[in-house]
Design a protein around this motif. Structure first.
Motif, short mmCIF file in Angstrom:
data_model
loop_
_atom_site.label_atom_id
_atom_site.label_comp_id
_atom_site.label_asym_id
_atom_site.label_seq_id
_atom_site.Cartn_x
_atom_site.Cartn_y
_atom_site.Cartn_z
N GLU B 243 1.81 3.44 7.31
CA GLU B 243 0.51 2.78 7.16
C GLU B 243 0.62 1.31 6.94
O GLU B 243 1.52 0.92 6.24
N GLU B 245 -2.28 -0.05 5.49
CA GLU B 245 -3.17 -0.18 4.27
C GLU B 245 -3.06 0.73 3.52
O GLU B 245 -2.51 1.99 3.94
N VAL B 247 -3.40 4.27 1.86
CA VAL B 247 -4.08 5.58 2.04
C VAL B 247 -3.94 6.44 0.91
O VAL B 247 -2.81 6.15 0.14
N GLU B 402 -12.06 1.21 -0.55
CA GLU B 402 -10.85 0.33 0.09
C GLU B 402 -10.01 1.32 0.80
O GLU B 402 -8.96 0.95 1.29
N ARG B 404 -8.44 3.66 3.44
CA ARG B 404 -9.09 4.04 4.69
C ARG B 404 -8.78 5.50 5.29
O ARG B 404 -9.42 5.90 6.16
N LYS B 405 -7.92 6.07 4.61
CA LYS B 405 -7.65 7.42 4.91
C LYS B 405 -7.50 8.49 3.70
O LYS B 405 -6.52 7.69 2.81
N ARG B 434 -13.02 9.68 7.16
CA ARG B 434 -11.71 9.13 6.71
C ARG B 434 -10.89 10.38 6.16
O ARG B 434 -9.81 10.00 5.69
#
Lengths: 497, 497
Positions: B243, B245, B247, B402, B404-405, B434
């Motif tokens: 990833e 960002e 998660v 913040e 994302r998943k 998400r």
């Protein structure tokens, strides 16, 4: 030689874990080993099982047994006492074994047995053919013999079999196959294909050897069906692969094996010579051991015989080097003629039950004598040996005079007198100082590897360099052989050719 | 994904030996393998024993089973039929296993059992402590359970255990140690040191697994005593290490394990949440399997309950995702209040033997009901989970928004309804899309590695990237936790913080 044995120990002190260094035990050990240059080390499961308790029992000081066999560092054990190794030469007739302390490099003991497979036939090809007919005991019989030999060595030196962590094994191709339990059935049949030629690193446990089951067992490579690890081991022992000019190496057993070469090329040839040169020709023939006649002198005038007995005492037989001396002396004293026949009324001779014989020694009603027929057999063997040498050296365009060293190995090689051998036309007539006796070169090569892992690469390079030449097929051989049945030869000039 | 399984086959045709090509059988095989890019291949002794006859039986055409596990190519077998593999997730509570055809990459079957070690205690630390007092059956019990599971799988799919050539094993650090027969006694004690964290490649024979004894067994690495191979396998399954960002990954079992990170860094935290979220909180709690309630809807007006049962039929219990739905619906329908107490005279409630309860389902004299006490236990677990999430995300300076998943894994993860979980304040209030359910991510990661050896390097890199954070020690945790005992929280704003 800087000792770099196949298996060695390191006494390590690991930094104990702390809240800021929670590295796991095995990873911690590997980290320290990496710092010592063993970044590729493998830790087997059984070591991982023992490690935590041993580390904590000794405040994170630990002794590790390491092996670099097979180009990979492996941890073989923890906290060992003695770290010992065995070199084994598996001959078709005899199995010899040396026990070493791998830390000091000192030989502790050595021992040998008759190969227990001899009950299946004295010749190795006979045994392979037996295996082809379904005989499946050859591996077990051999392994049991070797294990018995090892346990004997352990017993009489009061060591534990678990202290043996390394073994090097040299044997001819068929013996190595029997040892490994591999299929020998394609070796006796054209195109004569072994199962494996490459060197092998195995674990003692997988082989069933009666030593530490984690021990590393190195089996010398073969260079083909007829050039086994025993020859390669001998080459390494003699250092032929490091020579700058061609040298000759003669290993005399049931077969005569001849190696000729130097650092650029190495050629090996072999041919059947009969058992004569191993002391098997005569009824009184024996292996070179305590109580065997290894030296003979006959007074030219009186015919009196003077014998040298290994370790002294009453003689019980005569070994190969003794036979060479004997025939040489019988010839020089005029007791036999060029054809090996007893001259009429020669001193020491007699005739009994139609057999002409010479009495070498007699005492207390026991007599050691040799018959004309036995001398005949011996002459056939010496003729085969000389003919092989001659044809072999000539085939590469060399003369005997160009050969700078002649290594003589085999059970007979330990004490051969070049003067006698040249006198009867067995060895070429070149300066005596060029002859070097090696004894059991195959065993010695195995001992060298045990104590010097650097040789492993050299062995592989050497094996790749060897070509084989079938000598019995040579057209010139028969004519040379016929003349060589005489002493020294019907054409004595060939001895210096 | 280009399939590159841990174990694979090659159908080879070797050039038969000729008088001008006397290469030995094993050397011949290695030569062909070298031509295919496997120049480092190792041929074990048992393969050398079988090779000559198999080669000659099939005119030098041969099928070889190969493994590249451990950065070295190894011949595992010859002439095999099917080549199968197993992925095993050894959970403290459940053991799950998938059977794959390694050639087609297809899953053949899957099966699971309750970890037979539960008789020694439901908690894995309890079992480790038992081992510290001398209990030595934990390894055997586990191994026997796994072997039984494997033999079951073999039996019902009519395959031979010898066809299984590869296994991947993911489990928490203590379970992996029990599986390997390693000493767990230093794991529960500060500084909490495992025996090994690195990934291991072992042979099935050495482990005693009831499959082909030459099979390769890969055991996921740990990243410490509290971050086991199961978490790493889950990370690989979710692809967190790829990833760009941060998660979040939540694995809900007896412990809540939270992973937060991306390709640059990965942080793992864990804390005890009690068995509530595994369906263990209530008398009617069950594992998510056939006949278990996994969905609950309650009519706001009538209080009528509508249930969804896995695979339909008469329900026998309720699983974790069903519990989340149930509590969410009880709350939304006004049957329980913020504190989880039944409101007076709420529909479906009753009081028996001094216990307040809600009847979820009844038929033919059988009743599924949940007590107020059980709801309390559940709320404690959900509070622990949310508090851990909150503290964890905040500790790295991030907000829920913040992230994302959010991957949700674990036996409950297969069917969790984010809406319900957010409604009760168990998961943060972020956009529903998400949330990604992974089910048994540890098993799925193990399956991925079985079919893709390229992941091995990725796993090691990932393991090295992980840092561990002990969450129960966080100062802020207790105050968040107390508020989180209420539905959704005494400070609902925290859900979006």
């Amino acid at each position: 030689m800087n000792p770099d044995p196949l298996v060695f120990t390191r006494d390590l002190i690991l930094p104990p874990p702390t809240p800021s260094d929670k590295t796991a035990d095995v990873d911690r050990l590997l980290r320290v080993l990496e710092g010592l240059g063993f970044g590729d080390a493998q830790v087997p499961l059984f070591v991982a099982k023992e490690l935590p308790e041993m580390l904590r029992r000794n405040n994170f000081a630990i002794r590790v047994v390491l092996s670099r066999a097979g180009n990979r560092t492996k941890v073989l054990g923890l906290g060992a006492g003695a770290v010992l190794g065995l070199a084994i030469d598996i001959g078709s007739t005899n199995i010899d074994c040396s026990l070493f302390d791998l830390e000091s490099g000192k030989k502790i003991d050595e021992a040998g047995i008759v190969n227990p497979q001899v009950v299946f036939g004295s010749d190795v090809l006979t045994r392979a053919q037996l295996a082809m007919t379904g005989e499946d005991r050859l591996h077990d019989v051999l392994l049991n013999g070797i294990n018995g030999l090892i346990l004997d060595l352990c017993g009489r030196n009061q060591i534990s079999r678990d202290e043996i962590f390394a073994v090097t094994v040299a044997g001819n191709t068929i013996m190595a196959h029997f040892f490994l339990g591999l299929d020998v059935r394609n070796i006796p049949l054209s195109p004569y294909i072994p199962v494996v030629n490459r060197p092998l690193f195995l674990s003692a446990g997988a082989l069933g050897l009666a030593i530490n089951s984690r021990a590393v067992v190195y089996v010398f490579p073969n260079a083909g069906s007829y050039v086994g690890g025993d020859i390669i081991s001998g080459i390494i022992c003699a250092g032929i692969n490091r020579e700058e000019e061609p040298v000759l190496f003669i290993d005399v057993g049931t077969n005569v094996e001849i190696t000729l070469g130097f650092s650029d090329w190495i050629m090996v040839g072999a041919g059947a010579a009969g058992p004569a040169l191993e002391g098997g020709v005569a009824a009184i023939g024996k292996k070179a051991e305590k109580g065997t006649i290894s030296r003979v002198k006959i007074d030219r005038a009186t015919g009196n015989v003077e014998i040298g007995v290994i370790s002294g005492g009453e003689p019980e037989g005569i070994c190969g080097s003794g036979m060479i001396d004997l025939v040489s002396e019988l010839f020089s004293a005029g007791i036999i003629d060029q054809a090996g026949r007893f001259r009429a009324s020669a001193p020491g001779t007699s005739e009994r039950a139609g057999m002409k014989m010479f009495t070498l020694h007699s005492s207390e009603g026991k007599e050691l004598a040799i018959t004309e027929k036995e001398i005949d057999n011996f002459l056939l063997s010496k003729a085969a040996m000389f003919s092989f040498l001659y044809v072999f050296v000539k085939s590469v365009g060399l003369t005997f005079g160009e050969i700078r060293k002649v290594f003589v190995a085999g059970s007979l090689g330990c004490g051969i007198d070049p003067e006698s051998a040249i006198n009867i036309g067995m060895l070429p007539d070149i300066p005596r100082e060029r002859f070097i006796s090696l004894g059991n070169a195959s065993l010695k090569g195995a001992e060298m590897v045990l104590m010097n892992a650097d040789l492993l690469a050299e062995i592989e390079e050497t094996a790749a360099k060897i070509t084989y030449r079938e000598m019995n097929e040579d057209a010139e051989l028969m004519s040379i052989l016929q003349g060589a049945m005489f002493i020294p030869h019907t054409e004595p000039g060939l001895l210096k050719a």
